[in-house]
Design an enzyme around this catalytic site. Structure first.
Site, PDB file in Angstrom:
ATOM      1  N   ARG A  63       0.820  -1.206   0.000  1.00  5.46           N
ATOM      2  CA  ARG A  63       0.000   0.000   0.000  1.00  5.46           C
ATOM      3  C   ARG A  63       0.861   1.266   0.000  1.00  5.46           C
ATOM      4  O   ARG A  63       0.548   2.247  -0.679  1.00  5.46           O
ATOM      5  CB  ARG A  63      -0.917  -0.013   1.225  1.00  5.46           C
ATOM      6  CG  ARG A  63      -1.871   1.166   1.259  1.00  5.46           C
ATOM      7  CD  ARG A  63      -2.939   0.977   2.330  1.00  5.46           C
ATOM      8  NE  ARG A  63      -3.904   2.051   2.277  1.00  5.46           N
ATOM      9  CZ  ARG A  63      -4.223   2.811   3.333  1.00  5.46           C
ATOM     10  NH1 ARG A  63      -3.637   2.597   4.502  1.00  5.46           N
ATOM     11  NH2 ARG A  63      -5.112   3.763   3.206  1.00  5.46           N
ATOM     12  N   HIS A  67       0.716   4.448  -2.563  1.00  2.00           N
ATOM     13  CA  HIS A  67       0.526   5.842  -2.153  1.00  2.00           C
ATOM     14  C   HIS A  67       1.698   6.711  -2.596  1.00  2.00           C
ATOM     15  O   HIS A  67       1.526   7.869  -2.952  1.00  2.00           O
ATOM     16  CB  HIS A  67       0.330   5.931  -0.639  1.00  2.00           C
ATOM     17  CG  HIS A  67      -1.039   5.512  -0.199  1.00  2.00           C
ATOM     18  ND1 HIS A  67      -1.658   6.013   0.911  1.00  2.00           N
ATOM     19  CD2 HIS A  67      -1.921   4.643  -0.733  1.00  2.00           C
ATOM     20  CE1 HIS A  67      -2.857   5.469   1.046  1.00  2.00           C
ATOM     21  NE2 HIS A  67      -3.036   4.626   0.070  1.00  2.00           N
ATOM     22  N   ASN A  92      -3.265   8.442   4.558  1.00  2.00           N
ATOM     23  CA  ASN A  92      -1.979   7.969   5.097  1.00  2.00           C
ATOM     24  C   ASN A  92      -2.099   7.453   6.508  1.00  2.00           C
ATOM     25  O   ASN A  92      -1.199   6.806   6.995  1.00  2.00           O
ATOM     26  CB  ASN A  92      -1.019   9.126   5.207  1.00  2.00           C
ATOM     27  CG  ASN A  92      -1.144   9.744   6.594  1.00  2.00           C
ATOM     28  OD1 ASN A  92      -2.180   9.767   7.176  1.00  2.00           O
ATOM     29  ND2 ASN A  92      -0.083  10.178   7.127  1.00  2.00           N
ATOM     30  N   HIS A 190      -6.209  -5.754  -2.419  1.00  2.00           N
ATOM     31  CA  HIS A 190      -7.026  -5.867  -1.205  1.00  2.00           C
ATOM     32  C   HIS A 190      -7.293  -7.323  -0.819  1.00  2.00           C
ATOM     33  O   HIS A 190      -8.000  -7.580   0.146  1.00  2.00           O
ATOM     34  CB  HIS A 190      -8.336  -5.083  -1.370  1.00  2.00           C
ATOM     35  CG  HIS A 190      -8.114  -3.596  -1.358  1.00  2.00           C
ATOM     36  ND1 HIS A 190      -9.101  -2.684  -1.603  1.00  2.00           N
ATOM     37  CD2 HIS A 190      -6.997  -2.869  -1.112  1.00  2.00           C
ATOM     38  CE1 HIS A 190      -8.609  -1.452  -1.524  1.00  2.00           C
ATOM     39  NE2 HIS A 190      -7.333  -1.539  -1.231  1.00  2.00           N
TER      40      HIS A 190
HETATM   41  C1  HEM Z   1      -8.648   1.646  -6.191  1.00  2.00           C
HETATM   42  C2  HEM Z   1      -8.566   2.525  -5.237  1.00  2.00           C
HETATM   43  C3  HEM Z   1      -8.188   2.182  -3.816  1.00  2.00           C
HETATM   44  C4  HEM Z   1      -8.829   2.589  -2.700  1.00  2.00           C
HETATM   45  C5  HEM Z   1     -10.020   3.499  -2.650  1.00  2.00           C
HETATM   46  C6  HEM Z   1      -8.162   1.999  -1.575  1.00  2.00           C
HETATM   47  C7  HEM Z   1      -8.513   2.202  -0.252  1.00  2.00           C
HETATM   48  C8  HEM Z   1      -7.969   1.534   0.817  1.00  2.00           C
HETATM   49  C9  HEM Z   1      -8.390   1.694   2.184  1.00  2.00           C
HETATM   50  C10 HEM Z   1      -9.451   2.651   2.663  1.00  2.00           C
HETATM   51  C11 HEM Z   1      -7.667   0.829   2.931  1.00  2.00           C
HETATM   52  C12 HEM Z   1      -7.773   0.599   4.425  1.00  2.00           C
HETATM   53  C13 HEM Z   1      -7.026   1.636   5.194  1.00  2.00           C
HETATM   54  C14 HEM Z   1      -7.318   1.471   6.656  1.00  2.00           C
HETATM   55  O1  HEM Z   1      -8.465   1.734   7.037  1.00  2.00           O
HETATM   56  O2  HEM Z   1      -6.436   1.021   7.404  1.00  2.00           O
HETATM   57  C15 HEM Z   1      -6.786   0.122   2.037  1.00  2.00           C
HETATM   58  C16 HEM Z   1      -5.905  -0.841   2.444  1.00  2.00           C
HETATM   59  C17 HEM Z   1      -4.997  -1.435   1.588  1.00  2.00           C
HETATM   60  N1  HEM Z   1      -4.802  -1.117   0.265  1.00  2.00           N
HETATM   61 FE1  HEM Z   1      -5.999   0.001  -0.881  1.00  2.00          FE
HETATM   62  N2  HEM Z   1      -7.130   1.237  -2.026  1.00  2.00           N
HETATM   63  C18 HEM Z   1      -7.104   1.318  -3.386  1.00  2.00           C
HETATM   64  C19 HEM Z   1      -6.185   0.741  -4.222  1.00  2.00           C
HETATM   65  C20 HEM Z   1      -5.085   0.028  -3.782  1.00  2.00           C
HETATM   66  C21 HEM Z   1      -3.954  -0.323  -4.598  1.00  2.00           C
HETATM   67  C22 HEM Z   1      -3.779   0.085  -6.053  1.00  2.00           C
HETATM   68  C23 HEM Z   1      -3.108  -1.027  -3.807  1.00  2.00           C
HETATM   69  C24 HEM Z   1      -1.766  -1.618  -4.146  1.00  2.00           C
HETATM   70  C25 HEM Z   1      -1.410  -2.017  -5.347  1.00  2.00           C
HETATM   71  C26 HEM Z   1      -3.732  -1.128  -2.512  1.00  2.00           C
HETATM   72  C27 HEM Z   1      -3.223  -1.839  -1.454  1.00  2.00           C
HETATM   73  C28 HEM Z   1      -3.785  -1.887  -0.198  1.00  2.00           C
HETATM   74  C29 HEM Z   1      -3.321  -2.780   0.843  1.00  2.00           C
HETATM   75  C30 HEM Z   1      -2.244  -3.856   0.702  1.00  2.00           C
HETATM   76  C31 HEM Z   1      -4.066  -2.475   1.976  1.00  2.00           C
HETATM   77  C32 HEM Z   1      -3.911  -3.105   3.372  1.00  2.00           C
HETATM   78  C33 HEM Z   1      -2.922  -2.263   4.130  1.00  2.00           C
HETATM   79  C34 HEM Z   1      -2.530  -2.806   5.492  1.00  2.00           C
HETATM   80  O3  HEM Z   1      -2.779  -3.973   5.789  1.00  2.00           O
HETATM   81  O4  HEM Z   1      -1.956  -2.024   6.252  1.00  2.00           O
HETATM   82  N3  HEM Z   1      -4.912  -0.447  -2.525  1.00  2.00           N
HETATM   83  N4  HEM Z   1      -6.984   0.580   0.754  1.00  2.00           N
HETATM   84  C1  LIG Z   2       2.259   7.428   9.878  1.00  2.00           C
HETATM   85  C2  LIG Z   2       1.952   8.871   9.983  1.00  2.00           C
HETATM   86  O1  LIG Z   2       2.800   9.710   9.844  1.00  2.00           O
HETATM   87  N1  LIG Z   2       0.679   9.157  10.220  1.00  2.00           N
HETATM   88  C3  LIG Z   2       0.220  10.510  10.340  1.00  2.00           C
HETATM   89  C4  LIG Z   2      -0.906  10.758   9.362  1.00  2.00           C
HETATM   90  O2  LIG Z   2      -1.502  11.994   9.584  1.00  2.00           O
HETATM   91  C5  LIG Z   2      -2.005  12.212  10.905  1.00  2.00           C
HETATM   92  C6  LIG Z   2      -2.616  13.589  10.962  1.00  2.00           C
HETATM   93  O3  LIG Z   2      -3.533  13.754   9.968  1.00  2.00           O
HETATM   94  C7  LIG Z   2      -0.876  12.113  11.920  1.00  2.00           C
HETATM   95  O4  LIG Z   2      -1.424  12.261  13.235  1.00  2.00           O
HETATM   96  C8  LIG Z   2      -0.236  10.749  11.798  1.00  2.00           C
HETATM   97  O5  LIG Z   2       0.883  10.668  12.645  1.00  2.00           O
END
Ligand code: HEM
Ligand SMILES: CC(=O)N[C@H]1CO[C@H](CO)[C@@H](O)[C@@H]1O
Ligand SMILES: *[C@@H]1O[C@H](CO)[C@@H](O)[C@H](O)[C@H]1NC(C)=O
Ligand SMILES: *[C@@H]1O[C@H](CO)[C@@H](O)[C@H](O)[C@H]1NC(C)=O
Ligand SMILES: *[C@@H]1O[C@H](CO)[C@@H](O)[C@H](O)[C@H]1NC(C)=O
Ligand SMILES: *[C@@H]1O[C@H](CO)[C@@H](O)[C@H](O)[C@H]1NC(C)=O
Ligand SMILES: *[C@@H]1O[C@H](CO)[C@@H](O)[C@H](O)[C@H]1NC(C)=O
Ligand SMILES: *[C@@H]1O[C@H](CO)[C@@H](O)[C@H](O)[C@H]1NC(C)=O
Length: 325
Positions: A63, A67, A92, A190
């Site tokens: 992820r 980003h 982020n 995902h």
């Molecule tokens: C298509 C648009 C996308 C949206 C709207 C989106 C949105 C999100 C959101 C909201 C989360 C959860 C964040 C949280 O609440 O902790 C997430 C997690 C994740 N996303 Fe996406 N994402 C997108 C595309 C992608 C792409 C292109 C990748 C990588 C190629 C990706 C990889 C991941 C991964 C691996 C996680 C899990 C992260 C973790 O376990 O810490 N996503 N994404």
């Molecule tokens: C990992 C990291 O730097 N997270 C920051 C993301 O942004 C919030 C504020 O919007 C910070 O509080 C977090 O530390």
């Protein structure tokens, strides 16, 4: 017939060469072969040593790479500490693993000071961590340089969000030179990792269906999430899987869930609202898993080339969290 085929072959070869020549001349496989021959091995060893203890970090780096690439190109701008930087952007907030990258960078600096960019390190870490956990392997041509600017507003505007509809998602991908195929394939990331309730609460509590549930979400699934995960509308700490029961395994089950209306975010569900996108999901599901792996690799290699800085652009950071002084 044979002549036609070889003619087509030549045109394709020239087309590919022209493409490589015009858009990313300096990224190359094993860019550090002479300047820091051990660099890629140090990355792989560090990943092998540490990810098996914390497999969920593999998802975090996948992820983080996404980003990074979506804001100012793959230039490690996401890694910079700055009160107005990308780390402070809304999407982020749940990024993890920064200390891992900073430590790995210091190991590589000890081997070859000032040579290997943080942007390349992140690209390699994302690849190796997914790959050693059983996911696909993709090529990471190197030679990226690090950016010196990180801008929270750009991150908020350019990184897709979980509430986006299909049109918005595709526009944000198109803005980065990625197409509908890349959108569907990269969303397949995902299949691993975790999220938090704020990304889905609105679909569970504040939508137009009975009980406030989003009518495009399977109601049984939604009720289950309300009972067991996001128990209140304002829960902002509980973690939940996008691919329940399979979050550590890079497989097709994410797409299976989409067709069962069990995609977690609106942005996941949105992929079934366009007929082209839906057909692609069906194709992935009716093909061997290797097809998904190959197509995912193709799209993520493409993502890794977004607006890269090469040659004398940018800098090679000494520490990934700080611009060189
Ligand atoms: C298509 C648009 C996308 C949206 C709207 C989106 C949105 C999100 C959101 C909201 C989360 C959860 C964040 C949280 O609440 O902790 C997430 C997690 C994740 N996303 Fe996406 N994402 C997108 C595309 C992608 C792409 C292109 C990748 C990588 C190629 C990706 C990889 C991941 C991964 C691996 C996680 C899990 C992260 C973790 O376990 O810490 N996503 N994404
Ligand atoms: C990992 C990291 O730097 N997270 C920051 C993301 O942004 C919030 C504020 O919007 C910070 O509080 C977090 O530390
Ligand atoms: C960057 O910020 C993180 C989190 O606040 C901190 O742990 C780290 O030491 C900082 N890095 C540098 C080089 O200042
Ligand atoms: C960040 O980007 C926004 C949107 O492009 C721009 O308006 C703003 O001036 C930038 N901020 C800085 C500090 O450069
Ligand atoms: C998608 O979302 C955008 C921005 O919120 C909105 O302007 C647009 O009308 C929506 N498109 C569809 C088809 O719902
Ligand atoms: C539902 O969403 C609307 C618009 O975002 C907001 O004004 C309202 O307070 C929300 N209601 C609940 C119960 O969260
Ligand atoms: C999360 O919710 C708690 C309690 O409702 C609140 O104090 C806190 O500020 C919230 N955190 C964020 C990041 O919104
Ligand atoms: C699906 O998206 C593609 C790409 O934007 C578009 O050309 C096509 O018209 C869309 N199909 C439907 C049914 O909305």
């Amino acid at each position: 017939m044979a002549r036609t085929t070889s003619f087509v072959g030549i045109v394709v070869v020239f087309g590919v060469l022209a493409f490589i020549g015009s858009t990313h001349a300096q990224l190359q496989i094993n860019f550090y072969a002479t300047s820091c021959p051990k660099a890629e091995q140090i990355v792989l060893n560090y990943v092998k040593e540490h990810i098996p203890n914390a497999p969920s970090l593999a998802a975090a780096f996948l992820r983080m790479h996404f980003h990074d690439c979506f804001v100012r190109g793959c230039d490690a701008s996401v890694l910079l500490n700055s009160t107005s930087g990308e780390k402070n952007a809304i999407p982020n907030r749940t990024l993890r693993g920064f200390a891992f990258i900073d430590t790995l960078k210091s190991l590589i600096e000890a081997e070859c000071p000032g040579v290997v960019s943080c942007a390349d390190i992140l690209s390699l870490v994302a690849r190796d961590s997914v790959s050693i956990t059983g996911g696909p392997f993709w090529q990471v041509p190197t030679g990226r340089r690090d950016g010196v600017i990180t801008n929270v507003t750009e991150a908020n505007n350019q990184i897709p969000g979980p509430f986006n509809n299909f049109t918005t998602l595709l526009t944000l991908f198109n803005n980065k030179g990625l197409d509908i195929t890349d959108l569907v394939l990269l969303s397949g990331a995902h299949t691993i990792g975790i999220s938090h309730c704020p990304a889905v609460s609105r679909r569970l509590y504040n939508s137009s269906g009975p009980g406030g549930i989003d009518p495009t979400m399977d109601s049984e699934y939604a009720e289950n999430l309300k009972a067991n995960k996001c128990r209140t509308p304002n829960d902002n700490t509980t973690r939940l899987e996008m691919d329940p029961g399979s979050r550590k395994s890079f497989d097709l089950s994410y797409y299976t869930l989409l067709l069962k209306r069990r995609g977690l975010f609106q942005s996941d569900a949105a992929l079934t609202t366009n007929s082209t996108s839906l057909a692609l999901i069906r194709q992935l599901l009716s093909s061997p898993p290797q097809f998904f792996f190959d197509q995912f690799a193709r799209s993520i290699e493409k993502m890794g080339r977004i607006n890269v800085k090469t040659g004398t652009e940018g800098e090679i950071r000494k520490q990934c969290a700080l611009v060189n002084s």
